[in-house]
Design a protein around this motif. Structure first.
Motif, PDB file in Angstrom:
ATOM      1  N   THR A 159       0.828  -1.205   0.000  1.00  0.00           N
ATOM      2  CA  THR A 159       0.000   0.000   0.000  1.00  0.00           C
ATOM      3  C   THR A 159       0.861   1.253   0.000  1.00  0.00           C
TER       4      THR A 159
ATOM      5  N   GLN B 162      -5.195   7.315   5.914  1.00  0.00           N
ATOM      6  CA  GLN B 162      -5.259   6.862   4.521  1.00  0.00           C
ATOM      7  C   GLN B 162      -4.933   5.375   4.410  1.00  0.00           C
TER       8      GLN B 162
ATOM      9  N   LEU C 290      -7.540   2.367   3.137  1.00  0.00           N
ATOM     10  CA  LEU C 290      -7.274   1.566   1.946  1.00  0.00           C
ATOM     11  C   LEU C 290      -7.132   0.084   2.262  1.00  0.00           C
TER      12      LEU C 290
ATOM     13  N   ASN D 102      -7.882  -0.779  -5.962  1.00  0.00           N
ATOM     14  CA  ASN D 102      -7.660   0.373  -6.839  1.00  0.00           C
ATOM     15  C   ASN D 102      -8.931   1.192  -7.062  1.00  0.00           C
TER      16      ASN D 102
ATOM     17  N   ARG E 180      -9.083   3.261  -3.910  1.00  0.00           N
ATOM     18  CA  ARG E 180      -7.986   4.231  -3.931  1.00  0.00           C
ATOM     19  C   ARG E 180      -8.249   5.387  -4.889  1.00  0.00           C
TER      20      ARG E 180
END
Length: 280
Positions: free
Chosen positions: A22, A35, A39, A167, A170
């Motif tokens: 990550t 963050q 994620l 993804n 993200r």
């Protein structure tokens, strides 16, 4: 993300690897704890505990003056010990030469890095300089662009699903990733990925995977051309040429991994110079 049950030790290692992968998506600027937690979908306390352990081992560091985390110097140092074993960039050079002469197209070498594909090398073709969006050292999420789609589409189904989910979260681009399933299926059917730019550049990219001996995709070979050239005989011929070169690179890559060579000069330093023998 659905995972099979693991022992406590294996789970800790898997989570540490997840955090490292990550962090690699954020590059040198790093990411904040919130963050990373969002994620990875791990609790903040768990993320903080693992990052603290990785900090002590220098696998992660905190850039001075920030509250962010990024990959540490030990990651770079560890990679240096096997750089020759995985040096696909050097292996690709003869293929680049042949492709440049045979097709005249701009050619790329992409390599997988966690949730991303990284553009490792490029050979400029007939297109104007920088007409293409992708440049050397660019990191794109797997599935975005033909060079990364060719890798993603040939991964095992569960691994591919986890990457797409990561993804999508993200990027915040639900539309792009919701349509990706069709591109993945088409890539698997054709044996190559084909994409067009969503801009006025008028270019198209075609890419094929480079496999290891287990048929696991590790990299991709990509060619970019104008839309008016990327069709018919030219497209089919380009696909066949890329597949041929990718097969050569796959064989050479595994040969290099099976026969590593390393000179341990430190052993010579410990022994010192040879003592001259005196004849009696």
């Amino acid at each position: 993300m659905t995972k099979s049950p693991k022992s406590e030790g294996a789970q800790s290692i898997a989570r540490a690897a997840l955090l490292l992968r990550t962090l690699s998506t954020f590059g040198p600027q790093g990411a904040a704890l919130m963050q990373i937690s969002a994620l990875t979908q791990l609790p903040k306390a768990t993320v903080h505990r693992i990052l603290s352990a990785l900090l002590e081992e220098h696998l992660v560091e905190r850039p001075w003056g920030t509250r962010h985390y990024r990959l540490g110097p030990e990651v770079y140092a560890l990679s240096m010990s096997v750089r020759d074993v995985f040096d696909i960039k050097t292996i690709a050079q003869p293929s680049f030469e042949r492709l440049a002469q045979a097709t005249g197209e701009t050619v790329y070498l992409g390599i997988r890095c966690g949730y991303d594909a990284v553009c490792l090398d490029k050979r400029q073709g007939h297109l104007p300089q920088n007409a293409e969006i992708l440049q050397i050292n660019d990191r794109w999420p797997l599935g975005i662009g033909s060079f990364s789609l060719a890798i993603l589409a040939h991964l095992p189904d569960q691994e591919m699903a986890d990457i797409v989910a990561f993804n999508r979260l993200r990027s915040g681009e639900d539309n792009a990733f919701s349509k990706m399933a069709a591109g993945i299926q088409k890539t698997r059917k054709n044996g190559y990925a084909l994409t067009k730019t969503r801009s006025a550049r008028g270019i198209s990219g075609i890419a094929v995977p480079i496999f290891d001996r287990r048929r696991y995709p590790i990299a991709s070979l990509c060619a970019v051309s104008s839309l008016d050239r990327m069709k018919g005989r030219h497209l089919s011929g380009l696909a066949a040429t890329l597949i041929h070169e990718a097969e050569i690179m796959s064989a050479q890559y595994d040969l290099a991994r099976m026969n590593p060579t390393q000179v341990e000069s430190w052993r010579t330093a410990l022994k010192g110079p040879p003592v001259p023998r005196i004849a009696i």
